[in-house]
Each structure stands twice: as C-alpha cells, then as structure tokens.
Design a protein around this motif. Structure first.
Motif, mmCIF file in Angstrom:
data_model
loop_
_atom_site.group_PDB
_atom_site.id
_atom_site.type_symbol
_atom_site.label_atom_id
_atom_site.label_comp_id
_atom_site.label_asym_id
_atom_site.label_seq_id
_atom_site.Cartn_x
_atom_site.Cartn_y
_atom_site.Cartn_z
ATOM 1 N N LYS A 46 0.792 -1.175 -0.120
ATOM 2 C CA LYS A 46 -0.035 0.014 0.035
ATOM 3 C C LYS A 46 0.875 1.260 0.093
ATOM 4 N N ASP A 49 -2.911 5.885 -1.075
ATOM 5 C CA ASP A 49 -4.227 5.367 -1.101
ATOM 6 C C ASP A 49 -4.272 4.450 -2.021
ATOM 7 N N ARG A 50 -3.245 4.017 -2.585
ATOM 8 C CA ARG A 50 -3.173 2.912 -3.804
ATOM 9 C C ARG A 50 -2.732 1.430 -3.355
ATOM 10 N N ILE A 51 -3.387 0.561 -3.674
ATOM 11 C CA ILE A 51 -2.776 -0.876 -3.386
ATOM 12 C C ILE A 51 -2.002 -1.203 -4.742
ATOM 13 N N GLU A 206 -6.328 -1.221 -6.526
ATOM 14 C CA GLU A 206 -7.442 -0.554 -6.008
ATOM 15 C C GLU A 206 -7.011 0.659 -5.471
ATOM 16 N N ARG A 207 -7.752 1.579 -5.338
ATOM 17 C CA ARG A 207 -7.868 3.021 -4.462
ATOM 18 C C ARG A 207 -8.422 2.918 -3.267
ATOM 19 N N ARG A 208 -8.160 2.928 -2.126
ATOM 20 C CA ARG A 208 -8.822 2.943 -1.078
ATOM 21 C C ARG A 208 -9.129 4.337 -0.379
ATOM 22 N N GLU A 209 -10.746 4.563 -0.671
ATOM 23 C CA GLU A 209 -11.068 5.695 -0.416
ATOM 24 C C GLU A 209 -11.362 6.257 1.241
ATOM 25 N N SER A 237 -11.290 10.337 4.891
ATOM 26 C CA SER A 237 -12.013 9.429 4.332
ATOM 27 C C SER A 237 -12.836 9.929 3.403
ATOM 28 N N THR A 243 -19.885 4.191 -4.892
ATOM 29 C CA THR A 243 -18.690 3.641 -4.711
ATOM 30 C C THR A 243 -18.766 2.272 -4.164
ATOM 31 N N GLU A 303 -15.130 0.043 4.634
ATOM 32 C CA GLU A 303 -14.013 0.530 3.921
ATOM 33 C C GLU A 303 -14.393 0.934 2.318
ATOM 34 N N TYR A 305 -13.731 1.746 -1.528
ATOM 35 C CA TYR A 305 -12.516 1.350 -2.431
ATOM 36 C C TYR A 305 -12.944 1.733 -3.940
#
Length: 397
Positions: A46, A49-51, A206-209, A237, A243, A303, A305
């Motif tokens: 990570k 905010d990106r995996i 993925e992008r974690r929002e 957040s 989403t 969560e 994403y």
C-alpha cells in the motif's frame, strides 16, 4: 476460509530504515502498527491510497538483537515491534505499508507460465531459509516472480536471484540460485521443477477511499440498512454514493487485532449528513451510510474503495442514438420511426406547409395516437423552420 487481515507493517517508523544480511543485501525496516506480523503471511503493498501489489509473501523476517548490531530470524512480531523483511520487492520506502492477510479461498492468477527451472541442489540456513541452485530450462526466471513447485505447495515469491551475484533475471540455459526464504511448505528436493508465472501488469489494483466505524444501525426492512458511522481520528476518508465497499469485522485486542472481511463488492446506496441526503460525506467525520447488507453490526468497519478496473467492470451506457429531425430527415431516416404510409404522408405535409412546429404537431398531422406520440418524443425532434399558415393543431400531452 475468507480473507482475514492479521497485521500492518509501516515503513519509515522503525528505528532503523534497513539492515544488511550477508549474501542478500539490505532489508527494509518497518514497524508493526496493527495486529501482528506473521512470517509467511500474504501481503499487499500500500502506497498512499493505492494498492500497488498483491499476493506478496512475507518470506523472510528478522529483527535486531537487543544492544547489538546482529540480527535474528523471527516467525512472529507483535504490535510496535521493528522488523526487517523480504517480500520480493526492492522499492519499499518510507510511507509504504504492507497489509498482511490470510485467505485460503482466493489465490493468485497462475494461468500464464513464464519460465521453468530444474532444482539442482537445495540448501537451508536458519537466517534466510531455503535457497535452491537451479538450471533454467525454458523461458525466464525473474526477481520477484510468483513461483510454485510441481509437487505442490503454496505459491512463493522469488526473494533473491543470483548468478552468481545479484541479478534481475535468469534466461533459459543459465544456472543460478533462487532465494525462497521461509515460504516453502513443501521442502525442495533435487530434481524438482520450479515454475514461474507471468502476472498481469497493473499500475495499481485499487484505490482506498477511506474507512468508517459503525456506531448505530437502522434496518429498513427491504434488505438494506442505514448505519451511523464515524471516521477514525486522523484518517481522511471520502465516501461517495455508488462507490464499492467491503465490511470488516474486527476481533482481538490492540496487540493482536484481526479483521475478517465479512462482505465485499457492496455498493454505497445512500449518504446523509444531518438528515440531509448527499452524494459525498465532504470530509465530515460523522454521517450515515446505506448498504444492502443486513448483517452489518456495531463496531464493524466499512471500507470504501475503487477497483482499478472499475470502468471495465461497469462500462458507461452507450450514447443514445441522435434524434431524428422531422423537419429535415430524409425518407429513409423517417422510416426508422414510421410506417411507409406515415412516411409518405409526413413528406407530403412537410412540403406543403414547410414543416412542423414541434414533434406533437407532427404526430397529430400524420395520424399518430397519443401514446405513439409519447414514444416518438424520445426519438425525434423538430428543427426550427418558417411555417406556412395551416390548419394543423397541437395536442397537449
């Protein structure tokens, strides 16, 4: 068994950024900031905010001995402990994090073979685990590649590649040494086949929002619930209607926290702030979220994403066909909307009176029924023209 998140290692928080291991080089150092670090666990990289990467393996984990520059191998490290790890990546840096998890249900994509090597001689030491001398028979063997033995066992990452010094890849016909660490649940033997797999290239997965903790629930009785949630202090957040979301159920204490993913691929159905429906929480920490998941419980974590392939998964609807201008369309164009008799009548009337003031007047003039005119509105328009005086009336629909 579904996904269980067991720990988080954050880089840049350890007392030392790295440590040197003989024959391996520098291992990056991080601090266990959540749960525990368990050697052999799967991991995601990570960054912000990106995996960026998934299906990594915590193949080597060491820590410094107290009051010494020497290191020792560890199988488990608790909350706030500093560790030095190898996962098959050379780009771990300050601000990065490894999200550690277990999942016996969903595995990596191993459908595309990239290289095949034969094990010539295996070796083992207590600090770095297994390494095998190999001869590449076909394709190429790369640093960081996902591999597996033909005799079975869990997928493994190439943690180091030597030929004899560190190299990025070994082509067909070339001998070398592959470092596998403590990933081998099937000990390697001479004569084994080690297969490497080619993984799809991703800029990110993925992008974690953001995340929010559930504090209250209202079951709407229609299969969905509205949850009162709060964003943890210090966490930015962004929640947006539509989403994707997953639900994590925490268990254990701060020193051994684990979170099970109990629902995934949900959609955020609604958001509200102060009882007013909104499209996004707008940075506010307390709000309500609507989800189609009736088993949602207090203290669950939602969560939000966005998958990297979200556009491909949900393509936008096709652009609507252009409207047919009844005052300019040719006979074949009008034939897309009308019968041959109606087309002939429309062309005759248009020539006689110069056109039609609107679609409704056009429909009345050629004898359409009210419900047919309603349908025609969605497919036709009437461009502006200079009309000659006629007896055509308009229909109020």
């Amino acid at each position: 068994m579904t996904e269980v998140r067991v720990g988080l290692i954050e880089f840049g928080k350890a007392l030392n950024d790295s440590v040197a291991l003989p024959g391996l080089g520098e291992l990056p150092g991080g601090q266990v900031s959540l749960g525990r670090a368990v050697r052999g666990a799967r991991a995601r990289l990570k960054r912000a905010d990106r995996i960026l990467a998934d299906n990594l393996r915590l193949g080597i984990m060491v820590r410094k001995k107290f009051f010494s520059s020497d290191v020792e191998p560890v199988t488990d490290a608790g909350f706030l402990k500093d560790v030095f790890v190898a996962v098959g990546r050379r780009d771990l840096g300050n601000g990065d994090a490894l999200e550690l998890y277990t999942d016996d249900t969903v595995g990596p994509d191993m459908s595309r073979q990239d290289g095949v090597a034969q094990v010539v001689a295996p070796a083992y030491d207590e600090l770095t685990g297994f390494r095998v001398q190999v001869l590449v028979r076909d394709g190429v063997l790369r640093f960081g590649a996902l591999t597996a033995f033909s005799r079975g066992g869990q997928p493994m990452r190439v943690l180091g590649l030597f030929g004899p010094g560190p190299v990025d890849e070994l082509p067909a016909g070339r001998p070398g040494t592959v470092l596998l660490g403590f990933q081998c649940d099937v000990p390697p033997l001479a004569g084994d086949t080690l297969t490497a797999f080619d993984e799809p290239s991703h800029d990110h997965f993925e992008r974690r929002e953001g995340v929010a903790v559930v504090h209250g629930l209202n079951d709407l009785g229609n299969g969905s619930v509205v949850a009162a949630v709060e964003v943890p202090e210090g966490r930015g957040s962004v929640f947006t209607v539509g989403t994707r979301a997953r639900v994590l159920r925490p268990a254990g204490t701060t020193f051994n926290e684990r979170s099970t993913v109990v629902a995934a691929d949900l959609r955020i159905l609604s958001l509200a702030r102060g009882g007013v429906a909104v499209r996004t929480n707008g940075g506010v920490r307390t709000f309500t979220v609507g989800l189609a998941f009736r088993d949602l419980r207090q203290n669950d974590v939602i969560e939000a994403y966005v998958p990297a392939d979200a556009v491909a998964l949900a393509p936008p609807p096709p652009a609507p066909a252009p409207l047919v201008d009844v005052n300019a369309a040719s006979g074949p164009e009008l034939a897309q909307l009308l019968s041959p008799e109606q087309v002939a009548k429309a062309l005759e009337l248009r020539q006689r009176q110069g056109g039609f003031p609107d679609v409704e007047a056009f429909g009345v003039a050629i004898g359409l029924q009210p419900h047919e005119i309603v349908r025609l509105r969605k497919r036709a328009t009437a461009g502006r023209v200079a009309l000659r005086e006629t007896g055509v009336r308009q229909l109020d629909i």
